[in-house]
Design a protein around this motif. Structure first.
Motif, PDB file in Angstrom:
ATOM      1  N   THR A 193      -7.681  -0.532  10.259  1.00 16.67           N
ATOM      2  CA  THR A 193      -8.980   0.120  10.172  1.00 16.67           C
ATOM      3  C   THR A 193      -8.926   1.450   9.432  1.00 16.67           C
ATOM      4  O   THR A 193      -9.974   2.015   9.099  1.00 16.67           O
ATOM      5  N   ASN A 194      -7.709   1.966   9.200  1.00 13.64           N
ATOM      6  CA  ASN A 194      -7.523   3.284   8.597  1.00 13.64           C
ATOM      7  C   ASN A 194      -8.209   4.376   9.409  1.00 13.64           C
ATOM      8  O   ASN A 194      -8.793   5.327   8.865  1.00 13.64           O
ATOM      9  N   LYS A 195      -8.108   4.253  10.728  1.00 10.12           N
ATOM     10  CA  LYS A 195      -8.684   5.234  11.639  1.00 10.12           C
ATOM     11  C   LYS A 195      -7.589   5.808  12.536  1.00 10.12           C
ATOM     12  O   LYS A 195      -6.683   5.100  12.970  1.00 10.12           O
ATOM     13  N   LYS A 204       0.829  -1.207   0.000  1.00  3.85           N
ATOM     14  CA  LYS A 204       0.000   0.000   0.000  1.00  3.85           C
ATOM     15  C   LYS A 204       0.864   1.259   0.000  1.00  3.85           C
ATOM     16  O   LYS A 204       1.962   1.278   0.550  1.00  3.85           O
ATOM     17  N   ALA A 256      -8.915   3.134   0.092  1.00  2.00           N
ATOM     18  CA  ALA A 256      -9.593   3.769   1.217  1.00  2.00           C
ATOM     19  C   ALA A 256      -9.139   5.212   1.318  1.00  2.00           C
ATOM     20  O   ALA A 256      -8.149   5.618   0.692  1.00  2.00           O
ATOM     21  N   LYS A 257      -9.861   5.978   2.138  1.00  2.00           N
ATOM     22  CA  LYS A 257      -9.469   7.346   2.456  1.00  2.00           C
ATOM     23  C   LYS A 257      -9.516   7.520   3.977  1.00  2.00           C
ATOM     24  O   LYS A 257     -10.477   7.100   4.621  1.00  2.00           O
ATOM     25  N   ILE A 258      -8.475   8.132   4.513  1.00  2.00           N
ATOM     26  CA  ILE A 258      -8.447   8.488   5.927  1.00  2.00           C
ATOM     27  C   ILE A 258      -8.806   9.969   5.991  1.00  2.00           C
ATOM     28  O   ILE A 258      -8.029  10.826   5.571  1.00  2.00           O
ATOM     29  N   TYR A 288       0.437   5.530   0.788  1.00  2.00           N
ATOM     30  CA  TYR A 288      -0.407   6.498   1.489  1.00  2.00           C
ATOM     31  C   TYR A 288      -0.026   7.894   1.005  1.00  2.00           C
ATOM     32  O   TYR A 288       1.110   8.329   1.193  1.00  2.00           O
ATOM     33  N   ILE A 304      -2.315   6.199  13.476  1.00  2.00           N
ATOM     34  CA  ILE A 304      -3.356   5.598  12.639  1.00  2.00           C
ATOM     35  C   ILE A 304      -3.219   4.084  12.657  1.00  2.00           C
ATOM     36  O   ILE A 304      -2.145   3.540  12.374  1.00  2.00           O
ATOM     37  N   VAL A 343      -5.376   6.059   0.363  1.00  2.00           N
ATOM     38  CA  VAL A 343      -4.708   4.764   0.450  1.00  2.00           C
ATOM     39  C   VAL A 343      -4.904   4.043  -0.879  1.00  2.00           C
ATOM     40  O   VAL A 343      -6.033   3.786  -1.305  1.00  2.00           O
ATOM     41  N   LEU A 360      -3.546   0.925  10.826  1.00  2.00           N
ATOM     42  CA  LEU A 360      -3.602   0.654   9.391  1.00  2.00           C
ATOM     43  C   LEU A 360      -4.535  -0.502   9.035  1.00  2.00           C
ATOM     44  O   LEU A 360      -4.805  -0.723   7.849  1.00  2.00           O
TER      45      LEU A 360
END
Length: 351
Positions: free
Chosen positions: A158-160, A87, A110-112, A89, A154, A100, A156
Motif C-alpha cells: 500500500t506504500n503506507k 522497485k 508512487a510517493k510515500i 525506494y 511501511i 518509489v 510495501l
C-alpha cells in the motif's frame, strides 16, 4: 538421466524451440538502467538528483530521475536508496518523502509522503520496509531531540506507514541480519539498538562505544566502524549468535576512519582521502593506504564510498553548491573513470 548434446539439439529443433534464444533472454537487460550503478546526489535546498553509469562504463546519465520523470520534484537532501524486487525506494530526508520507482526504468510509481520525519536509511523484510527517522534534532528540541527517533514500518503493498517503533535514542544506519534489525545510535548512547521485527519492539542494546556509523554483516558477524571524536577509531565485531564483542583499534594516524565496506573477505575503509584495506580476520590495523585521491572539499572528502565487483567507488562532496565528482578505481588504485555528477554525491547503489 543425462542427455547428450546432440539429443538436446534434436529436441529443441523438433519442438520448434530455440534453446540459445531462451538462454539469451535470461540475460536480457530489464530496462535502460539495468546492469549499472546509481550515484545518489544529496543536493541541497534546491533538490537532489540520481546519476547512472553502466557496468561497462560506456553509458552515463547525469540526472536519471528528471530524464525519465520530467518536472516531478524528487525532494531535498537525498539520503539513501534501497531495493525490493523490481522497485527502488529513494529517501529524500529533507522533504519527508520516499519516491518509489521501477529500478530498471526509473519510472515513478508512487510517493510515500506521510508518517515520515527526517527519514534516513531503509531495509526490507517480508513485504515491509523499515526506515529510520531522525525526527527532531537536539539543537531544535533539547529535551527530546536525542531520544525521539523511530523506525517507520511501511507496508510495501500500500506504500503506507502502518506503525512506528520508538527507539528512545538516535537512529541512523540500519542493517537486517539474523532476522533482526540493527540500528547504529551514534550520539545519545554507546549502543547498537537491536529490534525484533516480529514484535516491533526494541529487544536489546549492545554497548560498543559512542559514534558508531557504517555497518555490514558477514557470516554471522556484524562489523561496525566507530570514530569517537578525540579518540581512536575502532572496527567492532559483534558475533550475532551471542552478541559477544571483539575490536580492532586503529592507530592515531587513522583517527576519523569511516566508510566501512566488505568485499571478498577484505575490509575496506577510508581516512581523509586515503583508502585502506585489511583481512576480515586481522587483529591489527593497516598503517598505509592502498591509494589516495585528490580533493579540495572542506567537508566532503570521501562523502560516498563503496567497493563492488573488483572496483572502488569514491564520491567527493565538493562545495555542496555545484556539481561534484565521482571516481571509479581498480582495487590497486588505478583510476578507471572520472564523472561529473550532481551536488553532494553521497552513495552508490548497484543494479
Amino acid at each position: 538421466m543425462k542427455l547428450t548434446k546432440l539429443l538436446v539439439v534434436a529436441l529443441c529443433t523438433s519442438l520448434f524451440i530455440s534453446c540459445s534464444d531462451d538462454d539469451d533472454k535470461t540475460n536480457d537487460p530489464k530496462g535502460v538502467y539495468d546492469n549499472g550503478v546509481f550515484i545518489l546526489n544529496e543536493g541541497n535546498s534546491s533538490g537532489g538528483s540520481v546519476s547512472f553509469l553502466s557496468d561497462d562504463q560506456s553509458t552515463f546519465t547525469a540526472n536519471v530521475y528528471s530524464t525519465v520523470n520530467g518536472n516531478d520534484y524528487i525532494g531535498t537532501y537525498l539520503q539513501h536508496i534501497f531495493f525490493d524486487g523490481d522497485k527502488a525506494y529513494i529517501i529524500a530526508g529533507g522533504s519527508n518523502v520516499i519516491n518509489v520507482v521501477n529500478r530498471y526504468t526509473f519510472q515513478l510509481l508512487a510517493k510515500i509522503e506521510s508518517g515520515l520525519k527526517t527519514p534516513r536509511y531503509g531495509v526490507v523484510k517480508d513485504g515491509k520496509a523499515y526506515v529510520t527517522n531522525a525526527n527532531t534534532y537536539a539543537y531544535a528540541n533539547p529535551e527530546t531531540g536525542d531520544t525521539d527517533d523511530f523506525i517507520a514500518v511501511i507496508d510495501l503493498k500500500t506504500n503506507k506507514v502502518e506503525s512506528t517503533i520508538p527507539l528512545n535514542g538516535t537512529a541512523n544506519r540500519i542493517e537486517l541480519a539474523n532476522n533482526k534489525l540493527y540500528v547504529s545510535e551514534p550520539y545519545s548512547s554507546d549502543a547498537i539498538i537491536v529490534v525484533n521485527p516480529n514484535t516491533n519492539q526494541v529487544e536489546s542494546r549492545i554497548a560498543i562505544g559512542y559514534d558508531a556509523d557504517t555497518m555490514e554483516e558477514e557470516d554471522g558477524i556484524l562489523y561496525v566502524m566507530r570514530s569517537p571524536y578525540g579518540n581512536r577509531s575502532e572496527i567492532v565485531k559483534i558475533k550475532l549468535a551471542d552478541n559477544s564483542i571483539s575490536k580492532v583499534t586503529l592507530g592515531a594516524s587513522l583517527d576519523g576512519a569511516k566508510n566501512l565496506d566488505i568485499e571478498n573477505d577484505v575490509i575496506y575503509f577510508t581516512v581523509n582521502t586515503g583508502v585502506y584495506q585489511m583481512n576480515r580476520t586481522a587483529t591489527t590495523a593497516p598503517t598505509t593506504p592502498v591509494f589516495e585521491y585528490t580533493s579540495t572539499s572542506d567537508y566532503g572528502k570521501m562523502y560516498g564510498f563503496a567497493v563492488n565487483d573488483g572496483r572502488i567507488y569514491i564520491a567527493d562532496g565538493g562545495d555542496f553548491a555545484s556539481n561534484s565528482k565521482a571516481y571509479i578505481y581498480s582495487l590497486n588504485g588505478t583510476l578507471e573513470k572520472e564523472l561529473t555528477v550532481g551536488v553532494g554525491p553521497n552513495g552508490f547503489y548497484f543494479n
